[in-house]
Design a protein around this motif. Structure first.
Motif, PDB file in Angstrom:
ATOM      1  N   LEU A 191      -3.240  -7.521   3.421  1.00  0.00           N
ATOM      2  CA  LEU A 191      -3.836  -6.765   2.314  1.00  0.00           C
ATOM      3  C   LEU A 191      -4.791  -5.695   2.824  1.00  0.00           C
ATOM      4  O   LEU A 191      -5.099  -4.745   2.125  1.00  0.00           O
ATOM      5  N   GLY A 192      -5.261  -5.857   4.055  1.00  0.00           N
ATOM      6  CA  GLY A 192      -6.234  -4.925   4.607  1.00  0.00           C
ATOM      7  C   GLY A 192      -5.603  -3.676   5.173  1.00  0.00           C
ATOM      8  O   GLY A 192      -6.254  -2.925   5.885  1.00  0.00           O
ATOM      9  N   ARG A 193      -4.351  -3.466   4.892  1.00  0.00           N
ATOM     10  CA  ARG A 193      -3.656  -2.347   5.493  1.00  0.00           C
ATOM     11  C   ARG A 193      -2.779  -1.676   4.448  1.00  0.00           C
ATOM     12  O   ARG A 193      -2.202  -2.336   3.594  1.00  0.00           O
ATOM     13  N   ALA A 194      -2.695  -0.336   4.530  1.00  0.00           N
ATOM     14  CA  ALA A 194      -1.877   0.396   3.560  1.00  0.00           C
ATOM     15  C   ALA A 194      -0.402   0.094   3.777  1.00  0.00           C
ATOM     16  O   ALA A 194      -0.015  -0.462   4.790  1.00  0.00           O
ATOM     17  N   GLY A 195       0.406   0.512   2.830  1.00  0.00           N
ATOM     18  CA  GLY A 195       1.848   0.409   3.013  1.00  0.00           C
ATOM     19  C   GLY A 195       2.479  -0.670   2.168  1.00  0.00           C
ATOM     20  O   GLY A 195       1.949  -1.760   2.033  1.00  0.00           O
ATOM     21  N   ASN A 199       3.522  -4.106   3.785  1.00  0.00           N
ATOM     22  CA  ASN A 199       2.373  -4.986   4.000  1.00  0.00           C
ATOM     23  C   ASN A 199       1.959  -5.668   2.714  1.00  0.00           C
ATOM     24  O   ASN A 199       1.709  -6.868   2.679  1.00  0.00           O
TER      25      ASN A 199
END
Lengths: 537, 370
Positions: free
Chosen positions: A497-501, A504
């Motif tokens: 969740l801590g990353r875009a895209g 993910n």
């Protein structure tokens, strides 16, 4: 008793005292004046006030919504009851990162309530209160419902035969019997909401902070250890008081209630009023609990090209484009299960021994120990985590970089559940059976195997299941120490969740769904082996 | 419940139960012990431990190459977000968990240096590192490793549909055309939130930034607690935001977020769904340093050398979505094609940040949050 005392002294009391001491001592001198300084700060007073009133409101709302549920689960028989009871317990063990996301789908923009009535509650205090109901519904259903299902309905019927009205009979017979259980449940809900962290952070927005959030902020972000230490002491005092009252109500409950097999008390609902009650409860469960959980599942399946299992498939591979993980995210499931198994084993040993000791002895000191065992439920993970770092740092106990720290931290949270489940059952084992076996020539081990084991086996399994589920979902302490090559499920979800895209995000939803399923399955297994003497959770 | 009876042998019950589960624990731990620290400790000097935050990533190949070059195996310990990880290091100062710490940024640099966390070491190849990133060039207590820009991202589709030009500068964000469109993070708890606040301080000065935020507030800026909520729940341009029917087309995120959106989409689109308002950027520089009291100082020094080598610097962008600091390290095509070039990012000196951060954040919070 020596082992549980040593365990708590070493892995709880010592680290927590050390970190609090670090904050309150300057040049070796205690600075108790700081307590007054911190407590008179207006921003801290706001935090204390908000923490208290939201916990009171959450508790009241939870009781209001969950007590009818407790009644329905206790007294009515309907298809799918076991499954539903397992499912309502799932939120209790889900990590809050996941729950926050799910819950926004209910009360947030474009959520269920928004579509139906145009009502949006995100970043209001209502979102926090409803999420607390979602989280703690099972506490009331299990604590109150468990007892309710074992109360003999004939007592109430007898009162009515003797001329009491329906309400008077309920008020004079059932209510007094239930009151301690209701009080115990209310206090547990109050404890959990008083120390609420993730829910308040995610749903409340930056305008709201509980004591727990403030402790985290002061420790982890600002490194303002003096302030954090004072706040930790305040939380200690509050939690201690809650637990003392809790222990008192529980003791009252353990006296002189004649209980029956729950199978005899539950029956199909009769008449319009009972059907309406059942439907009402089912509807509230559907909206408040199943719907947010359903949203998670839906999002895990919603790929750009329609619904499918793409995100689940992606979990199995070490990500091609660049590594969020050194291993495939799916391995986090296996890691979590391993950690949780070890944590469960530790919790069972420590909790089992503690429960045995508490059964054998009485007295003020032992009761104090009983309350102490519950304390980890109300102490913030960041305090424990930072405490570990500054205390367990010398050989032979330099555990700071060891994998064992994860199950140890998880076991701290699991032990209270084990103790609370085992205690009533252990207290009920009739010593004369064992004496009889001994008279007939059985060795102590044989007597234990033939007499005690069959009686406590189910309680032990239930306790194990609870400890397992709680360990599986533990996030706060784990995030400090989980190794990158062995992330646990909640840690993996948080990283995704801590990353875009899109991939993910989708994988985070899919992993959360898997976590939910693993929890639900272990709880469902519990339902099947549940003891007739239900524990306090 | 039936009356409580005291029994003498209950302890035996529990002990026996305990024995049963210890056996279970045995199986559990034998499975996990292969990654345990015990064995690695004994061969201490061949292992170098890197302590970092949750966002640290390196590909397996590059770590293997380090081992081949130097004989040291890297063990990575991650603990929480950047602030938490650093504070843990400060708490364990003198008895560190590892040899090298990676992940102090310019907003926290003064706190780290002030607490004497690091042993000075000028890494091999430091002369090849961009000089504007070398904030401790006199003493080399820390070595710059990467830079990243915190910038407002926009949802391209929203602005195309509305036939509205996306904002480019801090000033634009206060214009009526962009009312109720921006979501940002809490500067008290989130590092992009703090970076954005610092960007406004750098642009409008220590007096002017408050007026700016007053304007931004009356223009309907929304503040949520963390990046995850802002990006995945509120921002209409992200994958999560689309599913959550998010309605804010402007979010405070990173200049590298658009390439990430491309990389993690299946099938990969030909253009990024989001863009960067390049006039709203605050530059973060991340540093690593040799921890005082490190058990494996030689290994730590070798690791620092490696971190600024071209091999590692070129591996970094696709793992951590940051920019290299070593001259001549090439950016991957994904970055050059879909990323934004930030020519003039704002920045504030670390000393100034450390002196004023609490006060700035406090006034910000009473202005915007309360």
């Amino acid at each position: 008793m020596a082992l549980p005392v040593a365990f708590f002294a070493l892995f709880f009391a010592y680290p927590v005292t050390a970190i609090v001491g670090r904050g309150l001592k300057a040049d070796g001198v205690w600075q108790f004046g700081r307590i007054g300084e911190v407590l008179t700060r207006p921003d801290i007073r706001d935090v204390l006030w908000f923490t208290t009133w939201q916990a009171l409101a959450s508790t009241a709302l939870t009781l209001l919504i969950a007590l009818p549920g407790a009644y329905v689960f206790a007294r009515f028989d309907f298809p799918g009851k076991q499954l539903l009871r397992a499912v309502v317990t799932v939120p209790f063990v889900l990590p809050t990162v996941v729950v926050g996301t799910a819950f926004l789908a209910l009360v947030g923009r474009g959520g269920f309530m928004d579509e139906l009535w145009g009502v949006r509650l995100d970043t209001t205090v209502w979102a926090i209160l409803l999420a607390h109901v979602f989280f703690n519904y099972a506490v009331v259903v299990r604590t109150v419902g468990g007892l309710w299902s074992q109360l003999d309905p004939r007592q109430e019927e007898a009162a009515r035969v003797l001329g009491a009205g329906r309400f008077a009979a309920w008020r004079r017979v059932t209510l007094p019997a239930l009151a301690p259980a209701v009080a115990a449940a209310a206090l547990m809900v109050f404890l959990f909401t008083f120390t609420s962290f993730g829910v308040v952070q995610i749903l409340g927005g930056p305008g709201y902070a509980t004591l727990e959030v403030e402790i985290y902020r002061q420790t982890a972000q600002l490194l303002a250890l003096p302030t954090a230490a004072v706040l930790t002491l305040v939380q200690f005092a509050a939690v201690g008081a809650i637990l003392a009252v809790h222990a008192w109500t529980v003791r009252r409950r353990e006296t002189a209630l004649k209980l029956v097999d729950p199978a005899q008390t539950a029956r199909r609902p009769r008449g319009a009023a009972q059907w309406a009650l059942l439907c009402g409860v089912l509807l509230s469960v559907l909206v408040l609990i199943l719907l947010p959980l359903g949203v998670l599942v839906e999002r895990s399946l919603a790929t750009p090209g329609g619904h499918g299992l793409d995100y689940y498939r992606a979990l199995g591979s070490v990500d091609a484009g660049g590594g969020t993980f050194l291993v495939a995210p799916l391995e986090a499931v296996w890691n979590s299960i391993q950690y949780a198994l070890v944590a469960t084993a530790i919790a069972l040993v420590v909790g089992g021994l503690a429960a045995a000791a508490l059964t054998r002895r009485t007295g003020r000191l032992v009761r104090g120990f009983d309350a102490l065992l519950m304390l980890p439920l109300g102490v913030s993970a960041v305090t424990v985590g930072f405490g570990f770092l500054i205390t367990l740092d010398k050989p032979p106990l330099d555990l700071r970089t060891s994998w064992i720290l994860v199950p140890l931290a998880q076991a701290l949270v699991g032990v209270p559940f084990v103790v609370r489940t085992m205690l009533p059952v252990l207290r009920a084992v009739d010593g004369r059976l064992r004496e009889a076996a001994a008279v007939l020539g059985a060795s102590p081990l044989r007597a234990w195997r033939e007499v005690d084991l069959p009686l406590v086996r189910r309680a032990l399994l239930v306790a194990a299941g609870f400890a397992f589920a709680v360990s599986l979902g533990e996030f706060g302490a784990t995030v400090f120490i989980a190794r990158p090559d062995r992330p646990t499920l909640p840690v993996a979800v948080a990283r995704l969740l801590g990353r875009a895209g899109e991939l993910n995000y989708g994988q985070a939803m899919a992993l959360s769904t898997l976590l939910m399923v693993v929890c639900a399955v272990s709880l469902l297994l519990l339902e099947r082996i549940r003891t007739d003497r239900s524990g306090e959770f | 419940m039936s009356t409580t009876r005291r029994t003498k042998q209950l302890a035996a019950t529990a002990v026996a139960a305990a024995l049963g589960v210890t056996a279970l624990a045995g199986c559990g731990s034998s499975d996990t012990s292969d990654s345990g620290s015990g064995s690695e400790k004994s061969s201490g000097s061949k292992t170098v431990t890197l302590v970092s935050h949750d966002s640290f990533n390196a590909s397996k190949d590059v770590l293997k190459e380090f081992t081949e070059q130097t004989g040291y195996t890297v063990k990575v310990l991650k603990s929480g977000d950047a602030g938490v990880a650093l504070n843990q290091e400060i708490l364990t100062k003198g008895s560190p968990r590892g040899d090298v710490f990676f992940g102090v940024d310019n907003t926290l640099l003064s706190r780290a240096l002030g607490s004497g966390l690091f042993t000075p070491y000028a890494a091999k190849g430091i002369d090849q590192v961009a000089s504007d990133t070398q904030l401790d060039a006199a003493e080399h207590r820390v070595t710059p490793i990467d830079t990243g820009d915190i910038c407002v991202n926009y949802d391209k589709k929203y602005f195309a549909d509305k036939k509205l030009a996306p904002p480019q500068s801090f000033e634009d964000l206060t214009k009526p055309a962009y009312k109720n469109l921006l979501v940002t993070e809490n500067a008290q708890t989130s590092s992009p939130g703090l970076g954005f606040l610092l960007g406004t301080v750098a642009t409008y000065g220590e007096k002017g930034y408050q007026d700016y935020w007053k304007k931004l507030k009356s223009n309907g800026v929304k503040v949520v607690d963390g990046w995850e909520q802002a990006y995945n729940e509120e921002f209409s341009g992200s994958a999560g935001g689309k599913k959550a029917k998010a309605d804010r087309p402007l979010v405070v995120s990173y200049a590298s977020s658009p390439p990430v959106e491309v990389l993690y989409a299946k099938p990969q689109p030909t253009a990024a769904p989001t863009g960067v308002a390049t006039g709203t950027c605050f530059r973060q520089i991340e540093f690593a340093g040799l921890l005082s009291g490190a058990k494996n100082e030689a290994g730590g020094k070798a690791l620092l050398d490696f971190l600024i080598s071209k091999r590692f610097q070129e591996d970094m962008p696709l793992n951590m979505f940051v920019n290299p600091v070593t001259k001549g390290a090439k950016l991957p095509e994904l970055f050059t094609k879909f990323g934004a070039t930030v020519d003039r990012p704002t920045t504030v000196a670390p000393d100034k940040i450390s002196k004023n951060r609490e006060q700035w954040v406090q006034s910000w919070s009473s202005l915007v949050v309360k």
